[in-house]
Scaffold this motif. Sequence first.
Motif, short mmCIF file in Angstrom:
data_model
loop_
_atom_site.label_atom_id
_atom_site.label_comp_id
_atom_site.label_asym_id
_atom_site.label_seq_id
_atom_site.Cartn_x
_atom_site.Cartn_y
_atom_site.Cartn_z
N TYR A 248 -47.16 -45.08 68.11
CA TYR A 248 -45.84 -45.34 67.54
C TYR A 248 -45.95 -45.25 66.02
CZ TYR A 248 -44.23 -47.63 71.91
OH TYR A 248 -43.86 -47.91 73.20
N ALA B 233 -43.09 -49.55 77.62
CA ALA B 233 -42.91 -49.14 76.22
C ALA B 233 -43.08 -50.29 75.23
CB ALA B 233 -41.53 -48.52 76.05
N THR B 234 -43.27 -51.50 75.72
CA THR B 234 -43.34 -52.66 74.83
C THR B 234 -44.78 -52.99 74.45
OG1 THR B 234 -41.28 -53.61 75.68
CG2 THR B 234 -42.82 -55.13 74.63
N TYR B 235 -45.02 -53.00 73.14
CA TYR B 235 -46.31 -53.44 72.60
C TYR B 235 -46.13 -54.85 72.03
CZ TYR B 235 -48.03 -48.55 72.37
OH TYR B 235 -48.44 -47.28 72.66
N VAL B 236 -47.09 -55.71 72.31
CA VAL B 236 -47.09 -57.04 71.70
C VAL B 236 -48.46 -57.24 71.04
CG1 VAL B 236 -46.85 -59.54 72.05
CG2 VAL B 236 -45.54 -57.95 73.50
N THR C 58 -42.41 -59.38 77.13
CA THR C 58 -42.12 -58.06 77.71
C THR C 58 -40.97 -58.15 78.72
OG1 THR C 58 -44.44 -57.48 77.39
CG2 THR C 58 -43.17 -56.10 78.92
N LYS D 66 -35.29 -52.75 77.90
CA LYS D 66 -36.44 -51.99 77.40
C LYS D 66 -37.50 -51.90 78.51
CE LYS D 66 -34.73 -51.84 73.20
NZ LYS D 66 -34.16 -50.60 72.67
N LYS E 84 -39.43 -55.43 66.49
CA LYS E 84 -38.81 -54.16 66.06
C LYS E 84 -38.35 -53.41 67.31
CE LYS E 84 -41.83 -53.29 62.09
NZ LYS E 84 -41.25 -54.03 60.98
N GLY F 169 -50.95 -56.49 73.85
CA GLY F 169 -50.34 -56.35 75.15
C GLY F 169 -49.55 -55.07 75.27
N LEU G 188 -37.58 -58.70 76.94
CA LEU G 188 -37.02 -57.48 76.35
C LEU G 188 -36.44 -56.56 77.43
CD1 LEU G 188 -39.62 -57.02 73.54
CD2 LEU G 188 -37.16 -56.84 73.19
N PRO H 150 -40.81 -52.08 80.39
CA PRO H 150 -42.05 -52.80 80.06
C PRO H 150 -43.16 -51.89 79.54
CG PRO H 150 -41.16 -53.66 82.10
CD PRO H 150 -40.29 -52.49 81.72
N ASN I 241 -42.02 -61.09 64.73
CA ASN I 241 -41.26 -59.95 64.25
C ASN I 241 -41.05 -58.98 65.41
OD1 ASN I 241 -41.68 -56.98 62.53
ND2 ASN I 241 -40.13 -58.43 61.86
N MET J 173 -38.86 -49.09 73.42
CA MET J 173 -39.89 -48.81 72.41
C MET J 173 -40.15 -50.00 71.51
SD MET J 173 -40.30 -45.65 73.24
CE MET J 173 -38.56 -45.39 73.48
N PRO J 174 -40.03 -51.20 72.05
CA PRO J 174 -40.17 -52.32 71.10
C PRO J 174 -41.63 -52.54 70.69
CG PRO J 174 -38.99 -52.98 73.11
CD PRO J 174 -39.63 -51.66 73.39
N TYR J 175 -41.75 -53.03 69.47
CA TYR J 175 -43.04 -53.49 68.95
C TYR J 175 -42.85 -54.93 68.48
CZ TYR J 175 -46.84 -54.33 65.75
OH TYR J 175 -47.91 -54.90 65.11
N VAL J 176 -43.64 -55.84 69.02
CA VAL J 176 -43.49 -57.24 68.69
C VAL J 176 -44.80 -57.76 68.09
CG1 VAL J 176 -42.98 -59.55 69.59
CG2 VAL J 176 -41.90 -57.53 70.62
#
Lengths: 61, 61, 61, 61, 61, 61
Positions: D40, E38-41, E25, E34, A7, F52, E28, E36, A5, E1-4
């Motif tokens: 977030y 700001a990206t949460y995985v 990351t 995006k 977002k 991550g 994205l 890096p 998923n 600001m993605p959240y994966v």
Amino acid sequence: MPYVNVKVAGKLSKEQKQRLVEGITKLLEEVADKPPSATYVVIEEVDRDNWGKGGKLLSDK
Amino acid sequence: MPYVNVKVAGKLSKEQKQRLVEGITKLLEEVADKPPSATYVVIEEVDRDNWGKGGKLLSDK
Amino acid sequence: MPYVNVKVAGKLSKEQKQRLVEGITKLLEEVADKPPSATYVVIEEVDRDNWGKGGKLLSDK
Amino acid sequence: MPYVNVKVAGKLSKEQKQRLVEGITKLLEEVADKPPSATYVVIEEVDRDNWGKGGKLLSDK
Amino acid sequence: MPYVNVKVAGKLSKEQKQRLVEGITKLLEEVADKPPSATYVVIEEVDRDNWGKGGKLLSDK
Amino acid sequence: MPYVNVKVAGKLSKEQKQRLVEGITKLLEEVADKPPSATYVVIEEVDRDNWGKGGKLLSDK
């Protein structure tokens, strides 16, 4: 059997979605041997009014 | 206290949503003794442009 | 292509999980014509210390 | 590094979203020492046709 | 600001997790610009007793 | 009818969970008039090997 998923705040073009789906599916195959046919990727485009960071909405930054 | 999230690609009619909510709630009561009043079911209808399977968007299949 | 996430407080037996997965998959086929092979159901058993309702943890009720 | 997802039935005003984001972010800082910049909060406003409780859609109650 | 959020059935090694986080990351960033940072995985390893497909638990297949 | 999912990296004490659940439930009542009895809060404590940020696992930072 992975389910992913994603977002993001704001909108993506159809081409960006295609590239994300293709890239994530390939990565799961290469890294973890997951068959592409079993990987689902669901992308959610979240309005910047509905995403908060650091205590503020993104639309107020 | 169950919480159930159902994601489907494409749209459902209101009657389909009613039957899903009723059926899932009843199943959790019969199988796991969860009181119906405590069961939440949230249905998300995902655009076929936003759902990937096998590395492709459903809208491209 | 449905994806269903079921969160319950506490534990379920393997037989309960089998019955939930079978029942939800069948329901999605009957109600919304989704092929069983495309339905994923992921069950999460949440510790009662990690589930709050009415402002209190379930483990304190 | 907290990620918080809030689902509500129906709509919220922008001011309500601002207050929720601010309040949850502050709470995570006070209670768990999480830096506000890392928190977030994603808010999802779910149609009452898509939320079931007690085996019925909220829109039918 | 993605959240994966990545859910897989079974376990991954730490190296596999590192490669997934790094790859998603980077993707994205390349595809959607995006940053890096700001990206949460978040990766969830789901027991095969808790994942159903085609109406059966993976552990029964 | 809110449902709130809080994911944090690492562990929380039971007291921290109590305070988060109490605080979030109160906030939803004050800000959006949601009755406390209808608010579910589910807290997930994610291993730092499974989270991550910026392309790296938290456990490697």
